[in-house]
Design a protein around this motif. Structure first.
Motif, PDB file in Angstrom:
ATOM      1  N   ASP A  52       0.806  -1.215   0.000  1.00  0.00           N
ATOM      2  CA  ASP A  52       0.000   0.000   0.000  1.00  0.00           C
ATOM      3  C   ASP A  52       0.845   1.273   0.000  1.00  0.00           C
ATOM      4  OD1 ASP A  52      -2.224  -1.636   0.065  1.00  0.00           O
ATOM      5  OD2 ASP A  52      -2.370  -1.578   2.245  1.00  0.00           O
ATOM      6  N   SER A  53       1.682   1.425   0.981  1.00  0.00           N
ATOM      7  CA  SER A  53       2.431   2.670   1.119  1.00  0.00           C
ATOM      8  C   SER A  53       3.458   2.828  -0.004  1.00  0.00           C
ATOM      9  CB  SER A  53       3.111   2.704   2.485  1.00  0.00           C
ATOM     10  OG  SER A  53       3.713   3.952   2.698  1.00  0.00           O
ATOM     11  N   ALA A  54       4.363   1.882  -0.120  1.00  0.00           N
ATOM     12  CA  ALA A  54       5.392   1.992  -1.160  1.00  0.00           C
ATOM     13  C   ALA A  54       4.759   1.903  -2.540  1.00  0.00           C
ATOM     14  CB  ALA A  54       6.445   0.895  -0.971  1.00  0.00           C
ATOM     15  N   GLY A  55       3.850   0.972  -2.707  1.00  0.00           N
ATOM     16  CA  GLY A  55       3.224   0.785  -4.016  1.00  0.00           C
ATOM     17  C   GLY A  55       2.470   2.000  -4.501  1.00  0.00           C
ATOM     18  N   GLN A  56       1.672   2.590  -3.653  1.00  0.00           N
ATOM     19  CA  GLN A  56       0.902   3.767  -4.060  1.00  0.00           C
ATOM     20  C   GLN A  56       1.809   4.942  -4.396  1.00  0.00           C
ATOM     21  OE1 GLN A  56      -2.321   3.858  -4.817  1.00  0.00           O
ATOM     22  NE2 GLN A  56      -2.313   1.674  -4.395  1.00  0.00           N
ATOM     23  N   ARG A  57       2.899   5.083  -3.669  1.00  0.00           N
ATOM     24  CA  ARG A  57       3.849   6.157  -3.979  1.00  0.00           C
ATOM     25  C   ARG A  57       4.507   5.928  -5.338  1.00  0.00           C
ATOM     26  NH1 ARG A  57       3.486   6.177   1.462  1.00  0.00           N
ATOM     27  NH2 ARG A  57       3.713   8.169   2.538  1.00  0.00           N
ATOM     28  N   LEU A  58       4.860   4.677  -5.624  1.00  0.00           N
ATOM     29  CA  LEU A  58       5.432   4.377  -6.941  1.00  0.00           C
ATOM     30  C   LEU A  58       4.422   4.623  -8.045  1.00  0.00           C
ATOM     31  CD1 LEU A  58       7.558   1.171  -6.289  1.00  0.00           C
ATOM     32  CD2 LEU A  58       8.333   3.534  -6.543  1.00  0.00           C
ATOM     33  N   GLU A  59       3.164   4.317  -7.783  1.00  0.00           N
ATOM     34  CA  GLU A  59       2.123   4.559  -8.785  1.00  0.00           C
ATOM     35  C   GLU A  59       1.989   6.052  -9.067  1.00  0.00           C
ATOM     36  OE1 GLU A  59      -0.662   3.976 -11.630  1.00  0.00           O
ATOM     37  OE2 GLU A  59       0.684   2.519 -10.726  1.00  0.00           O
ATOM     38  N   ARG A  60       2.036   6.882  -8.020  1.00  0.00           N
ATOM     39  CA  ARG A  60       1.970   8.335  -8.227  1.00  0.00           C
ATOM     40  C   ARG A  60       3.186   8.829  -9.009  1.00  0.00           C
ATOM     41  NH1 ARG A  60       0.633   9.041  -2.478  1.00  0.00           N
ATOM     42  NH2 ARG A  60       2.516  10.277  -2.341  1.00  0.00           N
ATOM     43  N   ALA A  61       4.353   8.305  -8.687  1.00  0.00           N
ATOM     44  CA  ALA A  61       5.567   8.706  -9.404  1.00  0.00           C
ATOM     45  C   ALA A  61       5.483   8.286 -10.869  1.00  0.00           C
ATOM     46  CB  ALA A  61       6.798   8.081  -8.742  1.00  0.00           C
ATOM     47  N   ARG A  62       4.962   7.093 -11.128  1.00  0.00           N
ATOM     48  CA  ARG A  62       4.828   6.613 -12.507  1.00  0.00           C
ATOM     49  C   ARG A  62       3.885   7.503 -13.299  1.00  0.00           C
ATOM     50  NH1 ARG A  62       1.760   3.515 -15.782  1.00  0.00           N
ATOM     51  NH2 ARG A  62       0.161   3.173 -14.221  1.00  0.00           N
ATOM     52  N   ALA A  63       2.752   7.870 -12.700  1.00  0.00           N
ATOM     53  CA  ALA A  63       1.799   8.749 -13.376  1.00  0.00           C
ATOM     54  C   ALA A  63       2.428  10.108 -13.672  1.00  0.00           C
ATOM     55  CB  ALA A  63       0.545   8.905 -12.527  1.00  0.00           C
ATOM     56  N   ALA A  64       3.222  10.613 -12.740  1.00  0.00           N
ATOM     57  CA  ALA A  64       3.884  11.910 -12.956  1.00  0.00           C
ATOM     58  C   ALA A  64       4.922  11.804 -14.070  1.00  0.00           C
ATOM     59  CB  ALA A  64       4.541  12.380 -11.658  1.00  0.00           C
ATOM     60  N   LEU A  65       5.633  10.684 -14.140  1.00  0.00           N
ATOM     61  CA  LEU A  65       6.614  10.497 -15.221  1.00  0.00           C
ATOM     62  C   LEU A  65       5.936  10.429 -16.571  1.00  0.00           C
ATOM     63  CD1 LEU A  65       9.229   7.921 -13.910  1.00  0.00           C
ATOM     64  CD2 LEU A  65       9.694  10.166 -14.869  1.00  0.00           C
ATOM     65  N   ILE A  66       4.806   9.741 -16.639  1.00  0.00           N
ATOM     66  CA  ILE A  66       4.078   9.651 -17.891  1.00  0.00           C
ATOM     67  C   ILE A  66       3.615  11.038 -18.316  1.00  0.00           C
ATOM     68  CG2 ILE A  66       1.938   8.799 -18.945  1.00  0.00           C
ATOM     69  CD1 ILE A  66       2.380   6.231 -17.260  1.00  0.00           C
TER      70      ILE A  66
END
Length: 105
Positions: free
Chosen positions: A86-100
């Motif tokens: 949850d914590s690490a995964g959701q942060r990575l998902e936000r970072a991925r969306a920002a990179l896209i």
């Protein structure tokens, strides 16, 4: 450490090295980095992502420990599994969306 565990750690190290090369290689761009973040955490197929597999492993270990009478230990392991997913995964998902989004601009 048993030979089986050492082999598993070596395989994981090799896989992480390949992900690192894809994200940080000389020709890597935002799309490559986003792809690696997606491999690490995929909110649509969590069990297929690296963090999802780690979380599932921790949960399974916790179940086995609970079956052996270690309920208190299981609670701590379950918390760790939740943080990974949850914590690490959701942060990575936000970072991925920002990179896209950054790559699209």
């Amino acid at each position: 450490m048993s030979a089986d565990i050492a082999t598993a750690v070596a395989a994981i190290r090799l896989g992480l090295h390949a992900l690192r090369e894809n994200a940080l290689g000389d020709t890597a761009d935002h799309e490559d980095q986003a792809a690696v973040l997606h491999a690490l955490y995929d909110d649509r197929a969590q069990s297929g992502s690296v963090l999802g597999m780690i979380s599932d492993l921790l949960t399974d270990i916790g179940v086995r420990i609970e079956e052996q009478g270690g309920e208190d230990i299981t609670e701590v392991i379950d918390e760790a599994a939740g943080y990974v997913q949850d914590s690490a995964g959701q942060r990575l998902e936000r970072a991925r969306a920002a990179l896209i989004a950054l790559g699209a601009s």
